[in-house]
Design a protein around this motif. Structure first.
Motif, PDB file in Angstrom:
ATOM      1  N   ASN A   1      82.460  12.712  42.766  1.00 56.76           N
ATOM      2  CA  ASN A   1      81.449  12.613  43.814  1.00 56.76           C
ATOM      3  C   ASN A   1      80.667  13.936  43.856  1.00 56.76           C
ATOM      4  OD1 ASN A   1      79.968  11.647  45.973  1.00 56.76           O
ATOM      5  ND2 ASN A   1      81.439  12.386  47.471  1.00 56.76           N
ATOM      6  N   PRO A   2      79.840  14.192  42.835  1.00 56.10           N
ATOM      7  CA  PRO A   2      79.152  15.487  42.761  1.00 56.10           C
ATOM      8  C   PRO A   2      78.084  15.644  43.837  1.00 56.10           C
ATOM      9  CG  PRO A   2      78.387  14.037  41.006  1.00 56.10           C
ATOM     10  CD  PRO A   2      79.503  13.323  41.711  1.00 56.10           C
ATOM     11  N   ILE A   3      78.043  16.836  44.411  1.00 61.53           N
ATOM     12  CA  ILE A   3      77.022  17.171  45.399  1.00 61.53           C
ATOM     13  C   ILE A   3      76.430  18.526  45.026  1.00 61.53           C
ATOM     14  CG2 ILE A   3      78.098  15.841  47.258  1.00 61.53           C
ATOM     15  CD1 ILE A   3      79.157  18.528  48.361  1.00 61.53           C
ATOM     16  N   LYS A   4      75.341  18.854  45.666  1.00 63.15           N
ATOM     17  CA  LYS A   4      74.719  20.158  45.418  1.00 63.15           C
ATOM     18  C   LYS A   4      75.355  21.205  46.325  1.00 63.15           C
ATOM     19  CE  LYS A   4      70.499  18.878  43.270  1.00 63.15           C
ATOM     20  NZ  LYS A   4      69.210  19.379  42.878  1.00 63.15           N
ATOM     21  N   ASP A   5      75.421  22.424  45.798  1.00 66.06           N
ATOM     22  CA  ASP A   5      75.897  23.602  46.514  1.00 66.06           C
ATOM     23  C   ASP A   5      77.338  23.461  47.037  1.00 66.06           C
ATOM     24  OD1 ASP A   5      73.379  24.800  46.123  1.00 66.06           O
ATOM     25  OD2 ASP A   5      72.600  23.763  47.875  1.00 66.06           O
TER      26      ASP A   5
ATOM     27  N   GLN B   1      92.740  28.961  36.481  1.00 63.95           N
ATOM     28  CA  GLN B   1      91.839  28.065  35.768  1.00 63.95           C
ATOM     29  C   GLN B   1      92.292  26.605  35.851  1.00 63.95           C
ATOM     30  OE1 GLN B   1      91.735  30.022  31.824  1.00 63.95           O
ATOM     31  NE2 GLN B   1      89.525  30.198  32.176  1.00 63.95           N
ATOM     32  N   GLY B   2      93.597  26.384  35.803  1.00 65.93           N
ATOM     33  CA  GLY B   2      94.110  25.023  35.928  1.00 65.93           C
ATOM     34  C   GLY B   2      93.757  24.420  37.276  1.00 65.93           C
ATOM     35  N   ALA B   3      93.890  25.225  38.332  1.00 66.24           N
ATOM     36  CA  ALA B   3      93.523  24.745  39.666  1.00 66.24           C
ATOM     37  C   ALA B   3      92.020  24.485  39.744  1.00 66.24           C
ATOM     38  CB  ALA B   3      93.948  25.759  40.728  1.00 66.24           C
ATOM     39  N   ILE B   4      91.227  25.345  39.115  1.00 58.41           N
ATOM     40  CA  ILE B   4      89.773  25.133  39.084  1.00 58.41           C
ATOM     41  C   ILE B   4      89.440  23.847  38.329  1.00 58.41           C
ATOM     42  CG2 ILE B   4      87.619  25.997  38.057  1.00 58.41           C
ATOM     43  CD1 ILE B   4      88.528  28.827  38.912  1.00 58.41           C
ATOM     44  N   ALA B   5      90.133  23.590  37.232  1.00 58.41           N
ATOM     45  CA  ALA B   5      89.907  22.361  36.468  1.00 58.41           C
ATOM     46  C   ALA B   5      90.143  21.135  37.349  1.00 58.41           C
ATOM     47  CB  ALA B   5      90.804  22.324  35.232  1.00 58.41           C
ATOM     48  N   GLU B   6      91.221  21.146  38.119  1.00 59.98           N
ATOM     49  CA  GLU B   6      91.492  20.029  39.029  1.00 59.98           C
ATOM     50  C   GLU B   6      90.401  19.898  40.085  1.00 59.98           C
ATOM     51  OE1 GLU B   6      95.465  20.734  40.464  1.00 59.98           O
ATOM     52  OE2 GLU B   6      96.347  20.333  38.506  1.00 59.98           O
ATOM     53  N   ASP B   7      89.927  21.041  40.609  1.00 56.71           N
ATOM     54  CA  ASP B   7      88.834  21.017  41.594  1.00 56.71           C
ATOM     55  C   ASP B   7      87.571  20.392  40.996  1.00 56.71           C
ATOM     56  OD1 ASP B   7      90.495  22.404  43.415  1.00 56.71           O
ATOM     57  OD2 ASP B   7      89.684  24.360  42.827  1.00 56.71           O
ATOM     58  N   ILE B   8      87.240  20.792  39.766  1.00 59.56           N
ATOM     59  CA  ILE B   8      86.038  20.287  39.105  1.00 59.56           C
ATOM     60  C   ILE B   8      86.140  18.779  38.881  1.00 59.56           C
ATOM     61  CG2 ILE B   8      84.723  20.308  36.943  1.00 59.56           C
ATOM     62  CD1 ILE B   8      85.433  23.335  36.729  1.00 59.56           C
ATOM     63  N   LEU B   9      87.300  18.321  38.444  1.00 57.19           N
ATOM     64  CA  LEU B   9      87.476  16.890  38.177  1.00 57.19           C
ATOM     65  C   LEU B   9      87.351  16.060  39.453  1.00 57.19           C
ATOM     66  CD1 LEU B   9      90.276  17.240  35.530  1.00 57.19           C
ATOM     67  CD2 LEU B   9      87.926  16.482  35.120  1.00 57.19           C
ATOM     68  N   LYS B  10      87.849  16.558  40.569  1.00 61.55           N
ATOM     69  CA  LYS B  10      87.664  15.854  41.849  1.00 61.55           C
ATOM     70  C   LYS B  10      86.186  15.824  42.211  1.00 61.55           C
ATOM     71  CE  LYS B  10      92.164  17.056  43.744  1.00 61.55           C
ATOM     72  NZ  LYS B  10      92.883  17.943  44.660  1.00 61.55           N
ATOM     73  N   TRP B  11      85.508  16.953  42.021  1.00 63.92           N
ATOM     74  CA  TRP B  11      84.087  17.047  42.346  1.00 63.92           C
ATOM     75  C   TRP B  11      83.250  16.101  41.475  1.00 63.92           C
ATOM     76  CZ3 TRP B  11      80.034  18.862  39.250  1.00 63.92           C
ATOM     77  CH2 TRP B  11      78.822  19.071  39.905  1.00 63.92           C
ATOM     78  N   LEU B  12      83.620  15.967  40.185  1.00 61.33           N
ATOM     79  CA  LEU B  12      82.865  15.097  39.282  1.00 61.33           C
ATOM     80  C   LEU B  12      82.869  13.639  39.733  1.00 61.33           C
ATOM     81  CD1 LEU B  12      83.726  16.452  35.715  1.00 61.33           C
ATOM     82  CD2 LEU B  12      81.447  16.270  36.742  1.00 61.33           C
TER      83      LEU B  12
ATOM     84  N   ASN C   1      70.461  13.615  32.032  1.00 62.71           N
ATOM     85  CA  ASN C   1      69.262  13.669  31.191  1.00 62.71           C
ATOM     86  C   ASN C   1      68.315  14.789  31.606  1.00 62.71           C
ATOM     87  OD1 ASN C   1      69.849  11.563  29.306  1.00 62.71           O
ATOM     88  ND2 ASN C   1      69.536  10.126  30.989  1.00 62.71           N
ATOM     89  N   GLY C   2      68.880  15.952  31.871  1.00 62.18           N
ATOM     90  CA  GLY C   2      68.097  17.146  32.172  1.00 62.18           C
ATOM     91  C   GLY C   2      67.833  17.403  33.644  1.00 62.18           C
ATOM     92  N   ALA C   3      68.032  16.412  34.494  1.00 62.13           N
ATOM     93  CA  ALA C   3      67.800  16.589  35.937  1.00 62.13           C
ATOM     94  C   ALA C   3      69.111  17.015  36.605  1.00 62.13           C
ATOM     95  CB  ALA C   3      67.300  15.295  36.566  1.00 62.13           C
ATOM     96  N   GLU C   4      69.088  18.132  37.325  1.00 61.11           N
ATOM     97  CA  GLU C   4      70.296  18.601  37.998  1.00 61.11           C
ATOM     98  C   GLU C   4      70.639  17.660  39.150  1.00 61.11           C
ATOM     99  OE1 GLU C   4      71.768  22.331  40.682  1.00 61.11           O
ATOM    100  OE2 GLU C   4      70.546  22.842  38.926  1.00 61.11           O
ATOM    101  N   ILE C   5      71.888  17.173  39.146  1.00 64.11           N
ATOM    102  CA  ILE C   5      72.316  16.257  40.207  1.00 64.11           C
ATOM    103  C   ILE C   5      73.426  16.856  41.072  1.00 64.11           C
ATOM    104  CG2 ILE C   5      71.567  14.165  39.030  1.00 64.11           C
ATOM    105  CD1 ILE C   5      74.462  13.691  38.153  1.00 64.11           C
ATOM    106  N   GLY C   6      73.923  18.019  40.699  1.00 68.56           N
ATOM    107  CA  GLY C   6      74.953  18.674  41.498  1.00 68.56           C
ATOM    108  C   GLY C   6      75.297  20.029  40.924  1.00 68.56           C
ATOM    109  N   ASN C   7      75.855  20.892  41.787  1.00 64.60           N
ATOM    110  CA  ASN C   7      76.292  22.211  41.328  1.00 64.60           C
ATOM    111  C   ASN C   7      77.403  22.708  42.240  1.00 64.60           C
ATOM    112  OD1 ASN C   7      75.078  23.578  43.618  1.00 64.60           O
ATOM    113  ND2 ASN C   7      73.134  23.313  42.593  1.00 64.60           N
TER     114      ASN C   7
END
Length: 180
Positions: A170-174, A157-168, A125-131
């Motif tokens: 447990n999202p953290i900043k930086d 890109q496929g490997a990046i997609a897998e990385d992003i899904l793992k991160w999602l 809802n507009g507040a950044e919770i991870g990047n």
């Protein structure tokens, strides 16, 4: 009121009553699950001036990143939904992605060097919770001389997609994802 008018009125009333009853029985439009993450239709280039012209013209990386992310999300149990309105309004959980770099150099004789970098921010809802910044490199692998440059970039890109899904999950900043 004559008989014709009375019959028309009865027919109209019957049709209206049937329509209203049917509308009440109709299921409501399915809304996405509460944990759905909304994404845009592409991960645009941050600065096209940094990307080789042939990559921009031939590979379609901004759209393919999202396509690969959606395909892999189905298998990983992450609920993603393309929704430009939710992304623009920062409604719910929104994952904003941009392609910061793409490199395609070398050849079959001297070796390949391919790289894709994607930056993402997760909002609630507009507040950044991870990047994160995700980078994946490839030298093409076995048979690289017979694989097109775009295909190798898609692998990144496929490997990046897998990385992003793992991160999602447990999202953290930086966060730094991939080959870094």
């Amino acid at each position: 009121m004559n008989v014709k008018q009375l019959l028309r009125c009865i027919c109209a009333s019957t049709l209206l009553a049937a329509h209203v009853a049917g509308a009440e029985d109709a299921p409501a439009a399915a809304s996405p699950p509460a944990d759905t993450v909304f994404i845009s239709k592409s991960a645009p280039f941050l600065d096209e001036g940094l990307i080789a012209k042939n990559i921009i013209e031939e590979c379609g990386l901004p759209e393919s990143q999202i396509k690969l992310l959606r395909e892999k999300a189905e298998k990983s149990g992450v609920s993603l939904s393309e929704n430009e309105a939710a992304v623009a309004g920062m409604t719910g959980k929104v994952l904003a992605l941009e392609t910061t770099n793409a490199i395609s150099s070398g050849n079959a004789f001297v070796g390949h060097r391919k790289q894709v970098a994607v930056r993402g921010k997760l909002f609630d809802n507009g507040a950044e919770i991870g990047n994160f910044l995700a980078i994946r490199n490839s030298m093409g692998g076995i048979g690289a001389g017979f694989i097109g440059s775009c295909a190798v970039l898609y692998r990144c890109q496929g490997a990046i997609a897998e990385d992003i899904l793992k991160w999602l999950k447990n999202p953290i900043k930086d966060a730094r994802l991939g080959d870094q």
